[in-house]
Design a protein around this motif. Sequence first.
Motif: not given
Lengths: 80, 900, 57
Positions: B39-41, B46-47, B52-53, B65-67
């Motif tokens: 959930d990117a929110r 992301v935020n 990064n766990l 996460f580089t996508e």
Amino acid sequence: MAQENVLEKENEMAQEGFEPRILGFFCHWCCYAAADSAGVSRYQYPPNVRVIRVMCTGRIDIRFILEAFRCGADGVFTGG
Amino acid sequence: MCTMYCPRPVVDTYNERLDITRAPHIDYAQAIPSSYYIDARACLRVNYETCNLCAQTCTAGAIDFTEQPKELVLNVGAVVLAPGFGRVDEKVLEKFGYGRYPDVLTAFEFERLTCASGPSEGHIVRPSDNRPPKKIAFLQCIGSRDETCGNGYCSSVCCMYAIKEASVAKEHEPDVDISIFFMDVRTMGKGFDDARKRAQQKYGINVVRARVPRVDEVDGRLALTWTTGDGEHHSGLFDMVVLSVGLESPEDAGLISQVADIELNHYNFCRTSVDAPLVSSRNGVLVAGAFQGPKDIPESVTQASGAAAIASELLADSRNSETVTVTYPDEDKSLEEEEPRIGVFVCHCGVNIAGVVDVKAVRDYAGTLPGVVLYEDTLYSCSQDALKSIAEKIKDNRLNRVVISACSPRTHEPLFQETLRSIGLNPALVEMANIRDQCAWVHAQEPERATEKAKDLVRMAVAKARLLAPLDQPTVDVTPTALVIGGGAAGMSAALSIADQGYNVVLVEKGRSLGGNLKRLTWTLDGQDASMVLKDMVEKVKAHKNIDVLTSAKVESVSGYVGNFTSTISRGGKTEMINHGVIVLATGGREYKPKGYAYGESTRVVTQLELEEKLSRGKGFLKNARNVVMIQCVGSRGEDMTHCSRLCCTQAVKNALKLKDLKPELNIFIFYRDMRTYGFYEDLYREARRKGVKFIRYTLVRKPEVIKQPRGIMVKAFDELIGDDIEIPASLVVLSAGISPGENEELSRIIKAPLTPEGFFLEAHAKLRPVEVAVDGVYLCGLAHGPKSLEESVAQAKAAAAKAAIPLAKGKVAVAPIVSRVNQDLCIGCGICESLCPFSAITLEKVGKRKKAQTITASCKGCGICASHCPTIAISMGGFTDEAIMAQIHAFSPEGCKEG
Amino acid sequence: MAKSGSILVLGGGVAGVQTALDLSDLGYYVYLVEKKASIGGVMAQLDKTFPTNDCSL
């Protein structure tokens, strides 16, 4: 099964903790499907039954049932 | 793993925010695709670029996460819009205490509470104190039939879902007291009225006809006040209030309309018309489901297939141009004939199996079984990677039998069969042991005994696998012609669609001309001239080079099976034979012929269709008219027929408006039981009330009476509000006669297509296969299926056309290989099998001097009744041979059991 | 110019999925577009369906 064996069996069953071994013949379309959805819904039931899937209970030959008892089944469950 | 390590809790939207999950999660265990998502929110990485766990803990290395978001450009020939529906704004719900009182829930939230895999594991509890409620109220029409929130339409599904949820709740907690507050009980779907009655009787659910204006809290309980039809005020306290919220247009309807360049209607749903309900205002852009208007599952599924048919008509020339055909290597027959070399793969299914069953112990046990040369465990056997690895291992170890010990063969066997095919092994050489659905999941508290059971199941599967034999994959060619029975609106629409998709159609109509009930209709429900719609359809059908129309014709007999039917059609004393691959039943229905109500005794008493015929000839007959009385449910809903005829309410309102147009000073009274002007038809109902049409509710106990008098007609009825009988001298009485089924019995016998108790054809599955019949290759549409509007008939006809075109488009029908085979050397021709076969799939044929049984492979369903009853054991079932089942029985005992 | 044999289906609820299945059976390539992480739509959230009371999943 000889008479004394039957009595012995009944005796055994009367004892506490007897766990019957049951062989099930489940119809693919209904009972087997129902057993799957019991799993999906996480219903819990005792682990005493072993299942043979058939495409219809019509497939069950009387010989299968007799053979199951001969091979040590305490009960045979047909579900269709 | 990712969900476990994520430090960030988020509300679980799948569970309607009643539960908490973590940023990376999966909505539910059976989700497709079955991978977790983030959930990117909420994600910290992301935020805020921290954390990064999850990426570090993911053993599969699946989090990257580089996508970046990608834009794709697709070249397509058609677009189908099926974005579903949106939710009613919470501001509307606040009026009913939602958000203020924790025990006011939406029906969506309540649905999750009743679900065994939901946040409360199926226990219905109050969010405020986690205790089971004793009294529950369902409030209907929240955000529907309510102009104050802009939703003047009826959402069509809430009455039924409220009854369902109430029934489920009663099943969980029999002592709970449930009241449902309806304006009208709108259960007009096929079989719904019946189901509602059963629910009311079985569970004792209280039906209150009142609209509750607001919800207040008194001493920790929820207080409701309401006014019933007799003008009495009531109040009551409840422990939980469920808001039956309506269906709105999707939140992004505006955006969709802009992007797709299509028009919306005044409620922001996709604009369509009665004669083309699945076509948007833009060519090539089609619509299906709730975006076309609020509707339930079977109707959405119907429209979905219908939209597919239209796309298929548009793109018929490009069929198969972009599909990818899978090719398989030749079977390695010599390997298959070698001694069994069995590989056993035991699946963890994540923690689903491994959390209970000792997978490694089962795997090692499998290694001790005779014939097993490879035994391994896999994390997820069904994942793409695992399938590839299984395929490689089968090849490397020259395995010729495979046992997958995992989930249910009902869902996953095809997948593993496909894997075998992809490397040149016959798909019949795989056997599954179901140690998840029927073991780990149901014995979660007894890991040791579950492990024992899993070992037994694997042993039995291995025993069977040793005796598995390769099976042919038979296919039969399809005659590319459809037989459509019935030439009304549904039959013609289906015929046109199949013909436009490029196949031949024989359209059989028993009457002298095409048109059916459409011939009697004057206006469609959206006000179009029905005769123009009819004319247009008939002309297209007659002009179509692929359609052969046979009028005054009757189907006498049908033989054969999907792909290869042969029918006898009689016509003017002659009969002809027609070969065809599929059948569409569009036999229509009839207006019910009223009994009583002075019908047939006075020319002033007519049915709605008779009124339309009068109206189409002008307004002369209204010259001296003052009062017109309409009576609903004539013949329907338990009066004579049990079912609701679905469209008489809307038809009555439509005709009342027409009368008002022609003569505004006319007094119109409509006696009804529940006004079922569902969907956007609610607009017509509201308009009729605004124009002064009087609606008076009656019950079956006190039905209106039509009394013939020397100088006219008197209607006497009980008025609930006044509490007394009223008498209306009527210039005209219009009976809303229901829809009765056509003469379906004979055809039902010929085709072996079952009927409902009411006499309509029965679909294969009420929800998911609404236009298919239990007999393969036979499809269903229009009034033959049940009462419905022209719009719904057309959509359903398109759906039947899509389904019927599938075998025609494929050109071949695959037959499951698990069919019966007769060893004619052993067969004594006794005929027991022929007489027992429920599918007429075994015939006796003369071979030499004696009769021998023979299986019609395409009709056989593999049930095995023939095999179990054959006195000479001459019949063997593919995949379920006597030997294989006996081997399973012998392996039932851990010590083994020798042949006796 | 020949028309494309592909179709875009917007929405992966019960209607979108059914359209996609039928279209692929009819010989067309389908792009099924869904904004959520899994298909199934609202139907996947339902516990039982009326009147058969089948599980929705």
